[in-house]
Design an enzyme around this catalytic site. Structure first.
Site, short mmCIF file in Angstrom:
data_model
loop_
_atom_site.label_atom_id
_atom_site.label_comp_id
_atom_site.label_asym_id
_atom_site.label_seq_id
_atom_site.Cartn_x
_atom_site.Cartn_y
_atom_site.Cartn_z
N GLY A 285 20.22 3.82 2.90
CA GLY A 285 19.71 4.78 3.88
C GLY A 285 20.24 6.17 3.62
CB ALA B 183 7.16 5.05 4.64
CB ALA B 184 12.95 6.25 3.84
N GLY B 185 12.09 3.63 2.31
CA GLY B 185 12.32 2.66 1.25
C GLY B 185 11.13 2.51 0.33
CG ASP B 186 7.54 1.09 1.72
OD1 ASP B 186 8.15 0.12 1.23
OD2 ASP B 186 6.97 1.05 2.82
CB ALA C 7 -0.93 -0.01 1.21
NE ARG D 273 5.15 14.69 5.13
CZ ARG D 273 5.60 15.20 3.98
NH1 ARG D 273 6.15 16.39 3.94
NH2 ARG D 273 5.51 14.50 2.86
CG ASP E 286 9.15 7.50 11.19
OD1 ASP E 286 9.94 6.54 11.20
OD2 ASP E 286 7.91 7.35 11.22
#
Length: 299
Positions: free
Chosen positions: A214, A242-245, A44, A278, A239
């Site tokens: 990263g 969800a950086a990889g997503d 998602a 965020r 945070d």
């Protein structure tokens, strides 16, 4: 330019996110600061990331019949994702328990719930896959389903991007259908037995690969002999959940638009940088304008 058609076959979870000064060690209780319930799941998240990055995106997956499932489907629709083929199965939706420390690092436990019931694609789902420019998949759903989708995409001439996360052994049949593999360092070692400094190990399995690092950026390599380090964009991290997503969804869009892959990886790095500013998963995924703004700054 026509928006690229991105189809994501993957998971949907409700993320239960707590912030704390440090991540708890085994047997330790840590007093937290804040708590939030945020729709997430790698599938998602990547679908929303692709839609916000400018793609025309459809999501294939399974959500539960509980209140979490209602919220998950509503978040997909509100984010511009076509969720018409998202299955609703009786029982609990997938849940991720997330703890984020003061440096933005996180620890995550995922219980699959309805995601485990996403098996054996229907003809309508297969038709959706065949109509894509890029199929994106991960490993939070049954690997047999991922393989079925990838083989259908390959047979239809659709490019297949596999984000092989979480780390697990990937069947040869699936790897043979992958055009572009996206992994972090741990996942690269699990799949190939070697780390980022040995791209030939990944290229013996797939024709193209990206290893995300990263806040150090990413490596891109392919069988034409390209090996490029793409630096990260420097931002203040809140945070990294969800950086990889964000990276994967944006990469699929850029690739679908016809960008050269090194340039697409750099744009995806800008998406990851925009995301980490965020708190939360799907709520932190950036819009295209945010990505473009960071992309236009020195890395």
């Amino acid at each position: 330019m026509r928006a690229p058609r991105v189809v994501v076959a993957g998971s949907a979870n409700m993320d239960l996110v707590a912030t704390a000064p440090v991540l708890p060690r085994p047997g330790e209780t840590v007093l937290g600061r804040d708590f939030a319930m945020v729709p997430g799941g790698k599938g998602a998240n990547q679908a929303i990331a692709a839609a916000r990055a400018g793609g025309s995106c459809a999501f294939l997956g399974a959500i539960g019949s509980d209140s979490f499932g209602v919220t998950l489907k509503a978040r997909l629709a509100a984010s511009g994702v076509d969720s018409a083929h998202a299955r609703v199965v009786y029982g609990a939706s997938g849940v991720a328990l997330v703890v984020v420390d003061g440096e933005g690092e996180n620890s995550i436990v995922v219980t699959p719930g309805a995601n485990a019931a996403f098996t054996s694609l229907t003809e309508a789902e297969l038709a959706t896959v065949r109509g894509a420019d890029v199929l994106v998949a991960q490993l939070e759903i049954p690997v047999e389903t991922v393989t079925e989708a990838a083989l259908a995409a390959r047979a239809a001439g659709v490019r297949v991007l596999l984000n092989a996360a979480p780390a697990r052994t990937v069947p040869t049949e699936l790897l043979d259908a992958v055009d572009l593999l996206v992994v972090n360092e741990g996942e690269a070692r699990t799949i190939s037995g070697r780390g980022r400094d040995h791209p030939e190990a990944l290229l013996s399995l797939v024709p193209r690969a990206v290893v995300t690092l990263g806040d150090q950026g990413a490596w891109y390599c392919d069988r034409d002999g390209t090996v490029v380090r793409v630096p990260a964009f420097k931002v203040d991290t809140v945070d990294s959940t969800a950086a990889g997503d964000a990276f994967t969804g944006a990469l699929a869009v850029a690739w679908g638009e016809g960008r050269e892959l090194v340039d697409a990886v750099r744009w995806a790095c800008a998406a990851g940088a925009a995301c980490v500013r965020r708190l939360g998963a799907s709520v932190s995924l950036p819009q295209r304008a945010e990505i473009d703004t960071i992309f236009g700054t020195p890395a």
